[in-house]
Design an enzyme around this catalytic site. Structure first.
Site, PDB file in Angstrom:
ATOM      1  N   SER A 256       0.805  -1.223   0.000  1.00 41.63           N
ATOM      2  CA  SER A 256       0.000   0.000   0.000  1.00 41.63           C
ATOM      3  C   SER A 256       0.841   1.278   0.000  1.00 41.63           C
ATOM      4  CB  SER A 256      -0.962  -0.002   1.189  1.00 41.63           C
ATOM      5  OG  SER A 256      -0.268  -0.233   2.395  1.00 41.63           O
ATOM      6  N   HIS A 307       1.817   4.838   4.607  1.00 36.44           N
ATOM      7  CA  HIS A 307       1.042   5.428   3.513  1.00 36.44           C
ATOM      8  C   HIS A 307       1.517   6.850   3.214  1.00 36.44           C
ATOM      9  CE1 HIS A 307      -2.635   2.571   4.213  1.00 36.44           C
ATOM     10  NE2 HIS A 307      -1.525   1.938   3.855  1.00 36.44           N
TER      11      HIS A 307
END
Length: 324
Positions: A256, A307
């Site tokens: 991610s 992230h």
């Protein structure tokens, strides 16, 4: 008269390899002209002229020593059109080519040498078409997805309890395979900053990330090219892991962070080309980023620092690459 792609490539190859020169030939009316190629051959001038379904009989061949008509058609022309051409120009030296399929459809007797030369042009165009098709395929994205899937399968097999580990991976196996563990990285196992991006904690985790990669990856791969795409992906993955290492003590895995880097790359491209792609694309990308940030904050066990690092890495490296 403007030359099309088939004429340009044929003229270039005939000029470079077969010693032809470009020529322009008159119509019967004298009001229009046709492109072709010409050269001296056995004390006569051989002329090869490009014609089409709407003008294949308009050339005044009486003005020239020797004329070979290359009649170029496309896939929309039926067999009846080809038969009509052959009947109308019966007795003339003729080659019929389908430019869409790179196919030699017909040739009359006595033009075998020119036919072989035209075939070399068709082969070259086919090679160009294949290269373009390969370039359009998201080979890098597919390869990265494949690596992630293979690593997930390895994780399952090493867990011992295959059925039990399909939905949720064994954390001990993930650590052995290269998860981000701060203590181990501090001891010098820096490879974990990259390997962790190819490991996933369960089937849902894998599917969500691979779907996002499947959606975003081909766009970045097309816009930036395959090499720059690789640089963006791995740079974002690395910066993501560094942020996670600096600001989070938890064990971390997953693609991610790199995917957030792809979002950053798309945002940079959309902003830089906003006059062409429209400001709406910038807003759409920002909304997707905002939604993912919200999800990360709302759900437990999400490495939000990873992230953030991936997004920052993607923004920075793609901004630099667009200047190169």
């Amino acid at each position: 008269m403007k030359k099309n792609e088939f004429e340009k490539i044929t003229i270039e190859i005939f000029n470079q390899y077969y010693n032809y020169n470009i020529g322009e030939f008159n119509s019967k009316s004298g009001k229009t002209s046709f492109w072709g190629i010409t050269k001296e051959l056995n004390n006569r001038r051989q002329n090869v002229v490009f014609l089409y379904l709407d003008n294949f009989n308009d050339m005044d061949i009486s003005l020239y020593d020797e004329v070979i008509k290359i009649i170029v058609i496309d896939s929309k022309n039926p067999i009846t059109d080809i038969e009509k051409i052959k009947e109308t120009v019966e007795g003339e030296r003729l080659i019929i080519v389908n430019k869409d399929n790179n196919e030699l459809l017909y040739h009359s007797f006595g033009v075998e040498e020119t036919v072989a030369q035209i075939q070399s042009v068709l082969n070259y165009r086919e090679k160009l078409k294949e290269e373009k098709a390969r370039a359009k395929k998201p080979v890098i994205t597919i390869s990265i997805i494949a690596i992630n899937v293979v690593m997930y399968i390895i994780t399952i097999l090493l867990s011992g309890n295959i059925l039990g580990s399909i939905l949720e991976s064994d954390i001990r196996v993930l650590i052995v395979l290269g998860a981000k563990v701060n203590e181990l990285i501090a001891q010098g196992q820096y490879y974990r900053l990259i390997t962790c991006a190819f490991l996933h904690g369960g089937l849902i985790h894998l599917l969500v990330n691979m779907y996002a990669l499947y959606v975003l990856g081909p766009l970045v791969e097309t816009v930036y090219g395959k090499i720059k795409y690789l640089v963006i992906y791995f740079s974002a993955a690395l910066v993501s892991s560094v942020f996670s290492y600096l600001f989070s003590e938890s064990v971390s895995i997953g693609a991610s962070g790199a995917i957030f880097g792809l979002l950053g790359a798309i945002l940079v491209f959309a902003f830089k080309r906003r006059d062409k792609v429209g400001k709406g694309m910038v807003k759409n990308v920002l909304s997707v980023i905002a939604m993912n940030v919200f999800i990360g904050v709302a759900l437990p066990n999400i490495d939000n620092f990873g992230h953030l690092g991936g997004l920052v890495g993607g923004l920075l490296i793609s901004g630099i690459l667009l200047l190169v």
